[in-house]
Motif scaffolding. Structure first.
Motif: not given
Length: 245
Positions: A175-178, A237-240, A243-244
């Motif tokens: 959730t931190m990465m999101i 979501l994993y694909a997005q 990139h982060q």
């Protein structure tokens, strides 16, 4: 089987069936059963492809750990598990898990003060292999979610390797990465900041189950924003997030 010294017994079992029964034989029967269960969960998890599952129906377990410190590879251990089931963005408050764990070492004073978990409280708690098995029975094949997964993943991997010589194979979401993706200009992404930002009531911090429940509520808020970005499956979501990184 004839009486043998431990080394001879292990070698015989290795020749008969491989390294797993050989290692397992060196534990007592109960520990061997726990180890076999943990290994089977990890094996089954590797078979699962979850990428096409819609985020609105994906089954998750949001979890948190309390530990004796920050380095599982330098002697720190898990002292409690907390977890709650979530489907999509819906928190299932009647589906929770909490367990203390006996770390077989002294809990530092600063951790006692932070978590409220004392040495007396864990004296009669399950040992790591039993606590880990109970946690994995609750998780099953579901995706794991935590806030700042690095800490928790290191401790789970350390515990899995010590008890069962396997690594964690569950999919994880952070959730931190999101939150960093959705709110790129913030100065801090710690759990307290996120709870305040999304208006989530703080119940009790540094209690594994309470932190898991608050993180699950945070996940629910984040999912609404994720859908607004036209991200609808776990794979999207994993694909997005890739990139982060």
């Amino acid at each position: 089987m004839k009486d043998m010294k431990p080394a001879g017994r292990m070698w015989h079992l290795y020749k008969m069936g491989g390294i797993t029964p050989a290692i397992t034989s060196m534990f007592n029967v109960q520990s061997a059963q726990q180890m076999a269960f943990i290994r089977s969960i990890m094996k089954e998890q590797r078979k699962n492809s979850l990428y096409e599952i819609p985020l609105k129906t994906v089954e998750l377990v949001v979890f948190d750990l309390e530990t004796t410190g920050f380095s599982p590879y330098n002697g720190d251990e898990i002292i409690s598990f907390g977890a709650v089931s979530v489907t999509g963005d819906a928190l299932e408050e009647d589906q929770t898990f909490y367990s203390l764990v006996n770390p077989r070492r002294s809990i530092p004073d600063e951790i006692v003060e932070l978590t409220g978990i004392t040495n007396d409280m864990v004296n009669d708690a399950p040992d790591m292999i039993n606590g880990l098995r109970s946690f994995l029975e609750f998780v099953q094949q579901k995706v794991l979610v935590a806030h700042g997964t690095g800490h928790d993943k290191h401790f789970l991997n350390s515990a899995l390797w010590k008890t069962s010589k396997v690594n964690l194979s569950h999919r994880m979401l952070d959730t931190m990465m999101i939150a960093k993706w959705l709110n790129p200009k913030l100065k801090s992404y710690d759990l307290d900041t996120m709870l305040d930002l999304y208006g989530i009531e703080v119940t009790m911090r540094h209690h594994a189950l309470e932190d898991a429940l608050m993180t699950a509520r945070l996940w629910g808020k984040l999912v609404s924003e994720i859908h607004a970005r036209e991200i609808h499956t776990l794979g999207d979501l994993y694909a997005q997030l890739s990139h982060q990184a």
